[in-house]
Scaffold this active site. Sequence first.
Site, PDB file in Angstrom:
ATOM      1  N   HIS A  24      12.961  35.510 -31.066  1.00 44.06           N
ATOM      2  CA  HIS A  24      13.230  34.083 -31.101  1.00 44.06           C
ATOM      3  C   HIS A  24      13.383  33.552 -32.530  1.00 44.06           C
ATOM      4  CE1 HIS A  24      13.185  30.115 -29.265  1.00 44.06           C
ATOM      5  NE2 HIS A  24      12.427  29.718 -30.267  1.00 44.06           N
TER       6      HIS A  24
ATOM      7  N   HIS B 295      16.076  25.767 -23.917  1.00 39.90           N
ATOM      8  CA  HIS B 295      14.661  25.669 -23.565  1.00 39.90           C
ATOM      9  C   HIS B 295      14.500  26.170 -22.136  1.00 39.90           C
ATOM     10  CE1 HIS B 295      10.857  23.500 -25.047  1.00 39.90           C
ATOM     11  NE2 HIS B 295      11.209  24.415 -25.901  1.00 39.90           N
TER      12      HIS B 295
END
Lengths: 77, 77, 229, 743
Positions: D55, D101
């Site tokens: 990430h 998200h």
Amino acid sequence: MYITPKRGVLDPQGRAIEHSLKSLGFHNVGQVRMGKYIELDVAAQSAEEAAGEVGRMCEQLLANSVIEDYRLEVEGA
Amino acid sequence: MYITPKRGVLDPQGRAIEHSLKSLGFHNVGQVRMGKYIELDVAAQSAEEAAGEVGRMCEQLLANSVIEDYRLEVEGA
Amino acid sequence: MKWGVVTFPGSLDDRDMLYALRDVMEQDAQPLWHKDRDLRNVDCVVLPGGFSYGDYLRCGAMARFSPIMESVVNFARRGGLVLGVCNGFQILCEAHLLPGALTRNRSLAFICERLTVRVENVNTPFTCAAQNGELLRLPIKHGEGLYVAPRDELRRMEDRGQVLVRYVNQHGEPSDDANPNGSMNSIAGVANDRFNVFGLMPHPEHAVEPMLGGDGGLRIFRSIVQSLA
Amino acid sequence: MSEHPAALPGEPRVDLEQALAHGLSEDEFRLIERGLGRTPTFTELGVFSVMWSEHCSYKSSRRHLAMLPNQGSLVVGGPGENAGALDVGDGWLAVFKIESHNHPSFVEPYPGAATGVGGILRDIFAMGARPVASLNSLKFGSFNHPRTRYLLGGVVGGIGGYGNCVGVPTVGGEVMFDDAYNDNILVNAFCLGLARKGELQSARARGVGNPVLYVGSATGRDGIHGASLLASAEFDQSSDQKRPTVQVGDPFTEKLLIEACLEAVKTGAVAALQDMGAAGLTSSSSEMAARGKLGIELNLDRVPLREPNLTPYEMLLSESQERMLIVAEKGREAELQAVFEKWDLHAVVIGQITDDGRWRVSWRGQAVADIPVAMLADEAPVYERPFAPPVRPSARTTAVKQRPAPAEALRRLLDSPNVGSRRWVYRQYDSIVQSNTVIEPGSDAAILRIKGTRRALALAVDSNPRACAIDPYLGAIAVTLEAARNVACSGARPIGITDCLNYGNPERPEIMWQFVRGIEGIRDAAAALDTPVVSGNVSFYNETQGRAIPPTPTLAMVGLSADLANCRGQFFRHPGDLILLLRTSNPALAASEYAAMFGGEGRLETIDLQKERALIDLLVTLAEARLISSAHDVSDGGLAAAMAECCFSPAGNLGAAVRVSAAGLDSAVNLFGEGPSTVIVSAPPEAARAIEHRAEGRGLECRRVGTVLNDPILKIDTEIEVDVAELRAIYEQALPRRIQAHG
Ligand SMILES: Nc1ncnc2c1ncn2[C@@H]1O[C@H](COP(=O)(O)OP(=O)(O)O)[C@@H](O)[C@H]1O
Ligand SMILES: [Mg+2]
């Protein structure tokens, strides 16, 4: 402290919950009312004093008497 | 039934209320937590049965176990 | 005349209100800050839309206690003109400058759309530039715009003509379908009994340019200007 | 503070096993030990595990992302900063980015989606730009799946709940429902801001001795990257208290933070500004230092805490929302603090910039971390993951079912949750705050004016996972072109891209292949269109139980029009206008909604990029010459559905009579096929000749097919003749009727 919509005031949230519960198969629910629940710590000498203080908070800010009722519960600490 | 944000979960409502109360001059308030309060009628044989039923409603719909805790109170009718 | 637009923490349409008044209406309008008490001699105070204090307790409940509101309440008691839009309307009700309260839309959802309201009483500083029964296209955008008031109070308000705008359908009639949030009597906006305080859920400041979806909101601002001329 | 950081009392032992439990590989752990010349402390291990995670470090994607074109005459800032920036003229810069998200929204739809919106906003105002528009791209499972309604309601509620409360209009997006997302929904959030030229704020630390300010909300135990830690029994000793918790957004604080940060930037006392996103304090501080090739020193005792007794580990890894880090000009911190105080926000000096290139953290008089900045921010391992096409292509060919008659097929398509009106969604979003929205949700692209100028921006976000599943390269090209067409149909010239690349597990060669082919597609299309990719985001590991989502690159295109008056919506406007079709190639049923509903075969037509570019140019020129009344891109549901949509004007229904049949083209394919590119244009009859002339000049097919009718009837060839009001009712009800189906 519990703040609930006054009787006679439309409570769409309560109605929506009731509807959802029924559609989930909870057929034995009756009327649902939804309100707010506020927990707060107050430094006070006695339960009465605390209740008085919180009562004032409700009148002034926490509840709107046009549409809401409130009820208090005091726990000693 | 009372549904409150779990400890550690941000409660912007509670924080804002605390802030307002303090600025209204209620300096003796400590932490404020805000949650939901749901009142419902259940047709049941006993208080236990009612509690069990409402517990299931909470798990399935009313409360979100990741961020909320709940607590029940049963009153006979 | 001079306008003042209050910014509370969480006000959102304050800048749009200033834009509509200054850039479109070419008025003398200035921002007012919630922590101040000085209204700077304005002739009309506007409480704009938004989510003051996040509206975390009840819409408008906390804003009512900011320092500037004390001055606004006194100003209104002396007969000064106060206009509240959306969150501003909610604040005026919480501050008891207007009767009633605004609660969750019956659909429980936030609604943003353009709709039609009918002007119900043109004998007020907020509507005097409109025709009786005139239809205005205005946008709403709110989650808690369902107007409630005790029945007897509501009757008195109707009798006195305090309901200034009502949601109507394309035929100009109030109807359940045309009532976006479930307000009692399809009420979109009300005045106090002295007609110097007006609150409404639709946003006149978002209806001031044809390019941006119409200019029905100008009627309200022009009325105020006219009434003070 | 020269001694090495030592273990804190009660902290678990650090060894290989602990490192593996933190998601680091053995090689990575050895690399850390070598780099530090010692074993990291537990706190440091936590820090490495997030900074070297996929990430934060882009370790699987970095090499390939380098292929994307990111230069151009309008580019002011690009990859490297928090968001990309383009010069849009008259002294304005457009700053924009998209981000995923997905996972948080699947677990907790409302707060997950809400914090997604909050996060992308912070990226934008960290650049000193005022956020002026949000869009989102949403993928849900099918309505047959029991969680879909709940997830849809929660995600839309969360996006609205946050966006409406911060006063940034949500002006567009897309929503799709498909079984492939039953267990892994996608929530991609886009934000665009405007900044004055020359006032762009950097996130590059500068000035040794400059103080570091923590601003915004207090830190709690939100979203501490817990999954792996929970497995560690020792760490869990104080049980419940340490449970990593879901992040909850506080849009009210975000609104204050926006105003305060923009005001702070204006003082000139801000040397660098960065949001605390993933890995909060750790990533923001180390990345700012790394960009400036400097060091940074933090004192955790000063960090505002929401609850007592957070450990350094928790403070460093917390992902509490609504926080930013500022490097202030030395001596001017009080000025900044006054601004934040005005907005009732924390602003605390928690450290300073140093010249030693180290990231040093202390707590209670003790060193808890001491790591070279570069190791954290730049030297995460980069992987060349193997990639290879799957042995058998995964084209989803469905058997042809009974095909309904065209009029019935059109009704059924308009009733599809993928074609029907999105009003149920966007009605819950404030799309008009800030008084710039000229074209509201419901058309091909949203149009925003730039106040004080004649200029306008057009925004569209698109994806096409069905096409990408058949061919990840052609699919990615199709997506890029569609986004560009949506913008061009509205009358703006496409000028820049931000992309969100949603894929499965990159450790699987076929997923890595999809990813690489996807990037190649975007690269080629972006190059052909001259639209640089100025920012973006990668989301891997979108899979559940070994089943990956289809490759889903999501593209947001920003377009610019020099004159607002040239902008157009997709709806017919004047009865009597001629209707023309612009086409670059024949449509195909592959990847179409029609094929998904009624069956069809699965190959994509090849794409001629030069022709596609010519079409975009043509659309922009037609708008600039004000020759056309409307333009609508044919996408989901094909030509027939698009023709119906053109009739659904917000001002009231209009009709159309057209003859679109083409020699050698099956009528179902013609009416319901998708794929680049068909555009429906309406124009006054006297403009037709000029339009045809310009199309011919670019070698593009342009056919007069019919006229706009005052009568609300849609007639297509001899096969369809339906009442527009009926079609519109079906279209408007497609989502509501499904959402209300079960309470
Ligand atoms: N999630 C969303 N949020 C806001 N607006 C949306 C969303 N999804 C779709 N819309 C709007 O609905 C309209 C139709 O969307 P879509 O069918 O995806 O358009 P197109 O196929 O032309 O790209 C567009 O105006 C789009 O901006
Ligand atoms: Mg389109």
